[in-house]
Design an enzyme around this catalytic site. Structure first.
Site, short mmCIF file in Angstrom:
data_model
loop_
_atom_site.label_atom_id
_atom_site.label_comp_id
_atom_site.label_asym_id
_atom_site.label_seq_id
_atom_site.Cartn_x
_atom_site.Cartn_y
_atom_site.Cartn_z
N PHE A 148 60.84 72.35 113.67
CA PHE A 148 61.14 71.19 114.29
C PHE A 148 62.68 71.06 114.74
O PHE A 148 63.47 71.96 114.03
CB PHE A 148 60.75 69.91 113.67
CG PHE A 148 61.27 69.71 112.28
CD1 PHE A 148 62.64 69.19 111.94
CD2 PHE A 148 60.56 70.25 111.10
CE1 PHE A 148 63.11 69.05 110.64
CE2 PHE A 148 61.13 70.13 109.80
CZ PHE A 148 62.28 69.68 109.59
N PHE A 172 66.15 69.74 113.91
CA PHE A 172 66.60 71.01 113.92
C PHE A 172 66.52 71.53 112.31
O PHE A 172 67.36 71.52 111.73
CB PHE A 172 68.10 71.17 114.19
CG PHE A 172 68.26 70.70 115.76
CD1 PHE A 172 68.03 71.43 116.82
CD2 PHE A 172 68.74 69.32 115.99
CE1 PHE A 172 68.09 70.98 118.14
CE2 PHE A 172 68.69 68.88 117.38
CZ PHE A 172 68.29 69.90 118.42
#
Ligand SMILES: [Cu+2]
Length: 155
Positions: A74, A76
């Site tokens: 995802f 970050f």
């Protein structure tokens, strides 16, 4: 139309090279059974957190020294952000993206995947050397891309 002798030679050379390349490519593709991805493992990106096995990210023992590591990607990061792996373990990494396209690469191993939202991707590697390994994103995914990583500790 007149063609110089050398021009003819180069045209023939180019044509023969092209045909040879296509033949090698075809033999290789058919003998190894290469085909486009089958799209069999799909997941709804917005439902990743509720969909097994990504609802419980982490290491799952599958057999004698064999593990699955379910690790959603995802912006970050990855879940879990840090994971201990037993030395000598054969690990199948399984990932998908909750948002945009990410990368999933572990330098020093054969793991290097593109993580596309909606698709589940796997790669298997065996850790024969102890130490710390990084999972890094190698597909530009946004402002925090350079900080997108996870740590694997093999011991
Ligand atoms: Cu990225």
């Amino acid at each position: 139309m007149h063609l110089h002798k050398f021009e003819k030679i180069w045209l023939i050379f180019g044509g023969v090279t092209l045909v040879a390349f296509i033949i090698v490519l075809a033999i290789n593709a058919f003998s190894h059974g290469h085909h486009p991805p089958s799209d069999l493992n799909r997941v709804v990106p917005a439902m990743v957190d509720q969909t097994a096995p990504f609802d419980q990210p982490g290491l799952v023992k599958k057999g004698e020294n064999k593990y699955d590591l379910n690790m959603p990607s995802f912006a970050f990061g990855y879940a879990p952000a840090e994971q201990v792996i037993p030395l000598g373990a054969e690990v199948t990494f399984r990932t998908t993206s909750k948002d945009v396209i990410h990368g999933f690469a572990i330098p020093g191993t054969n793991v290097n995947m593109m993580v596309v939202p909606g698709h589940v991707n796997t790669a298997t590697t065996t850790f024969t050397k102890a130490g710390e390994y990084m999972v890094i994103c190698n597909e530009y995914c946004g402002a925090g891309h350079h900080m997108m990583m996870a740590k694997l500790v093999v011991k």
